[in-house]
Scaffold this motif. Sequence first.
Motif, PDB file in Angstrom:
ATOM      1  N   LYS A 120       0.839  -1.195   0.000  1.00  0.00           N
ATOM      2  CA  LYS A 120       0.000   0.000   0.000  1.00  0.00           C
ATOM      3  C   LYS A 120       0.877   1.250   0.000  1.00  0.00           C
ATOM      4  O   LYS A 120       1.953   1.267   0.580  1.00  0.00           O
ATOM      5  N   HIS A 121       0.373   2.306  -0.655  1.00  0.00           N
ATOM      6  CA  HIS A 121       1.093   3.582  -0.724  1.00  0.00           C
ATOM      7  C   HIS A 121       0.136   4.739  -0.502  1.00  0.00           C
ATOM      8  O   HIS A 121      -1.057   4.638  -0.763  1.00  0.00           O
ATOM      9  N   TYR A 122       0.707   5.849  -0.042  1.00  0.00           N
ATOM     10  CA  TYR A 122      -0.057   7.086   0.168  1.00  0.00           C
ATOM     11  C   TYR A 122       0.707   8.255  -0.462  1.00  0.00           C
ATOM     12  O   TYR A 122       0.882   9.299   0.134  1.00  0.00           O
ATOM     13  N   SER A 123       1.173   8.065  -1.658  1.00  0.00           N
ATOM     14  CA  SER A 123       1.992   9.063  -2.340  1.00  0.00           C
ATOM     15  C   SER A 123       1.148   9.945  -3.258  1.00  0.00           C
ATOM     16  O   SER A 123      -0.033   9.676  -3.484  1.00  0.00           O
ATOM     17  N   ASP A 124       1.793  10.981  -3.798  1.00  0.00           N
ATOM     18  CA  ASP A 124       1.130  11.852  -4.773  1.00  0.00           C
ATOM     19  C   ASP A 124       1.281  11.286  -6.183  1.00  0.00           C
ATOM     20  O   ASP A 124       0.406  11.439  -7.022  1.00  0.00           O
ATOM     21  N   ILE A 125       2.426  10.654  -6.408  1.00  0.00           N
ATOM     22  CA  ILE A 125       2.681   9.961  -7.671  1.00  0.00           C
ATOM     23  C   ILE A 125       3.230   8.589  -7.313  1.00  0.00           C
ATOM     24  O   ILE A 125       4.144   8.469  -6.489  1.00  0.00           O
ATOM     25  N   TYR A 126       2.675   7.565  -7.929  1.00  0.00           N
ATOM     26  CA  TYR A 126       3.113   6.192  -7.689  1.00  0.00           C
ATOM     27  C   TYR A 126       3.592   5.617  -9.013  1.00  0.00           C
ATOM     28  O   TYR A 126       2.863   5.655 -10.011  1.00  0.00           O
ATOM     29  N   ILE A 127       4.821   5.097  -9.028  1.00  0.00           N
ATOM     30  CA  ILE A 127       5.400   4.545 -10.248  1.00  0.00           C
ATOM     31  C   ILE A 127       5.744   3.083  -9.999  1.00  0.00           C
ATOM     32  O   ILE A 127       6.527   2.768  -9.106  1.00  0.00           O
ATOM     33  N   ASN A 128       5.150   2.207 -10.793  1.00  0.00           N
ATOM     34  CA  ASN A 128       5.477   0.782 -10.743  1.00  0.00           C
ATOM     35  C   ASN A 128       5.610   0.307 -12.180  1.00  0.00           C
ATOM     36  O   ASN A 128       4.651   0.320 -12.935  1.00  0.00           O
ATOM     37  N   TYR A 129       6.802  -0.113 -12.567  1.00  0.00           N
ATOM     38  CA  TYR A 129       7.134  -0.408 -13.957  1.00  0.00           C
ATOM     39  C   TYR A 129       7.103  -1.905 -14.271  1.00  0.00           C
ATOM     40  O   TYR A 129       7.603  -2.326 -15.307  1.00  0.00           O
ATOM     41  N   ARG A 130       6.495  -2.707 -13.422  1.00  0.00           N
ATOM     42  CA  ARG A 130       6.452  -4.159 -13.655  1.00  0.00           C
ATOM     43  C   ARG A 130       5.818  -4.467 -15.006  1.00  0.00           C
ATOM     44  O   ARG A 130       4.769  -3.923 -15.339  1.00  0.00           O
ATOM     45  N   PRO A 131       6.422  -5.364 -15.763  1.00  0.00           N
ATOM     46  CA  PRO A 131       5.873  -5.717 -17.080  1.00  0.00           C
ATOM     47  C   PRO A 131       4.458  -6.280 -17.031  1.00  0.00           C
ATOM     48  O   PRO A 131       3.667  -6.031 -17.930  1.00  0.00           O
ATOM     49  N   ASN A 132       4.114  -7.013 -15.960  1.00  0.00           N
ATOM     50  CA  ASN A 132       2.760  -7.572 -15.894  1.00  0.00           C
ATOM     51  C   ASN A 132       1.698  -6.494 -15.632  1.00  0.00           C
ATOM     52  O   ASN A 132       0.514  -6.778 -15.664  1.00  0.00           O
ATOM     53  N   PHE A 133       2.132  -5.256 -15.406  1.00  0.00           N
ATOM     54  CA  PHE A 133       1.192  -4.154 -15.254  1.00  0.00           C
ATOM     55  C   PHE A 133       1.042  -3.354 -16.545  1.00  0.00           C
ATOM     56  O   PHE A 133       0.528  -2.244 -16.540  1.00  0.00           O
ATOM     57  N   SER A 134       1.511  -3.908 -17.669  1.00  0.00           N
ATOM     58  CA  SER A 134       1.424  -3.151 -18.918  1.00  0.00           C
ATOM     59  C   SER A 134      -0.025  -2.847 -19.271  1.00  0.00           C
ATOM     60  O   SER A 134      -0.318  -1.888 -19.961  1.00  0.00           O
ATOM     61  N   LYS A 135      -0.911  -3.663 -18.772  1.00  0.00           N
ATOM     62  CA  LYS A 135      -2.340  -3.347 -18.878  1.00  0.00           C
ATOM     63  C   LYS A 135      -2.768  -2.872 -17.503  1.00  0.00           C
ATOM     64  O   LYS A 135      -2.660  -3.612 -16.524  1.00  0.00           O
ATOM     65  N   ASN A 136      -3.210  -1.642 -17.408  1.00  0.00           N
ATOM     66  CA  ASN A 136      -3.540  -1.027 -16.123  1.00  0.00           C
ATOM     67  C   ASN A 136      -4.503  -1.860 -15.287  1.00  0.00           C
ATOM     68  O   ASN A 136      -4.488  -1.803 -14.072  1.00  0.00           O
ATOM     69  N   ASN A 137      -5.348  -2.659 -15.934  1.00  0.00           N
ATOM     70  CA  ASN A 137      -6.322  -3.433 -15.170  1.00  0.00           C
ATOM     71  C   ASN A 137      -5.681  -4.588 -14.388  1.00  0.00           C
ATOM     72  O   ASN A 137      -6.333  -5.207 -13.570  1.00  0.00           O
ATOM     73  N   ASN A 138      -4.396  -4.878 -14.624  1.00  0.00           N
ATOM     74  CA  ASN A 138      -3.691  -5.892 -13.832  1.00  0.00           C
ATOM     75  C   ASN A 138      -3.247  -5.343 -12.480  1.00  0.00           C
ATOM     76  O   ASN A 138      -2.834  -6.102 -11.619  1.00  0.00           O
ATOM     77  N   PHE A 139      -3.277  -4.049 -12.305  1.00  0.00           N
ATOM     78  CA  PHE A 139      -2.813  -3.420 -11.071  1.00  0.00           C
ATOM     79  C   PHE A 139      -3.985  -3.211 -10.116  1.00  0.00           C
ATOM     80  O   PHE A 139      -5.046  -2.724 -10.505  1.00  0.00           O
ATOM     81  N   ASN A 140      -3.793  -3.547  -8.858  1.00  0.00           N
ATOM     82  CA  ASN A 140      -4.830  -3.398  -7.834  1.00  0.00           C
ATOM     83  C   ASN A 140      -4.833  -1.952  -7.320  1.00  0.00           C
ATOM     84  O   ASN A 140      -4.020  -1.584  -6.469  1.00  0.00           O
ATOM     85  N   GLN A 141      -5.748  -1.139  -7.803  1.00  0.00           N
ATOM     86  CA  GLN A 141      -5.842   0.278  -7.425  1.00  0.00           C
ATOM     87  C   GLN A 141      -6.157   0.474  -5.942  1.00  0.00           C
ATOM     88  O   GLN A 141      -5.916   1.544  -5.402  1.00  0.00           O
ATOM     89  N   ASP A 142      -6.665  -0.561  -5.286  1.00  0.00           N
ATOM     90  CA  ASP A 142      -6.978  -0.458  -3.854  1.00  0.00           C
ATOM     91  C   ASP A 142      -5.724  -0.287  -3.000  1.00  0.00           C
ATOM     92  O   ASP A 142      -5.809   0.080  -1.836  1.00  0.00           O
ATOM     93  N   LEU A 143      -4.546  -0.556  -3.585  1.00  0.00           N
ATOM     94  CA  LEU A 143      -3.290  -0.387  -2.855  1.00  0.00           C
ATOM     95  C   LEU A 143      -2.901   1.081  -2.712  1.00  0.00           C
ATOM     96  O   LEU A 143      -2.070   1.426  -1.881  1.00  0.00           O
TER      97      LEU A 143
END
Length: 186
Positions: A120-143
């Motif tokens: 989980k993060h509480y930042s203003d900008i969050y950068i995660n460059y994992r290849p499996n996140f190339s489609k935004n829907n693979n990332f859990n926005q609840d984090l």
Amino acid sequence: MKKLKFYFRLNSDKKMGIGHLMRTYRLAKKLQKKGHTCIFCLDDKIKFENIIQNFKVIYLYKKNFFFKNEILDAQLFLKIVDIPNQIVIVDDYRLSHIWEKEIKKNKHKIIAFDDLEDRKHYSDIYINYRPNFSKNNNFNQDLILNKNCKTLIGPKYSVIDCNTKINEKLKSKIFKICFYMGGSGN
């Protein structure tokens, strides 16, 4: 253009963190070329310190004191960065939304780099460059706990070295290339 001050909080030692160090170094180098000030905030002296020798380095922990938890680390950091509204770039597996919330109390802007997929993060900008996140829907926005956070997800947000020697080699028809994903790449 207004000149800004960027504080980089990361951890790098003999066992881990060279990827964090190189990523933040590349970013700091670009920011410095644009006239901004970049300051690295480290736990203690590190093996690869020569990489960041052209930047100011501040050590949070003195002799016989070590990282204990995120709250104490944030309090130490805030003693150094005591002027509100600074830009803090954090790239450290030990620091999560708990640390970021403490830092936000001084109205600092936080840019968080992460390559894990469950923190989980509480930042203003969050950068995660994992290849499996190339489609935004693979990332859990609840984090992302800060509803105003801008998320930069997928490999196109990797901070890579655009070395001109490499670019020249790419013009030839045959070349060799090596990918290094950091100490924990899979």
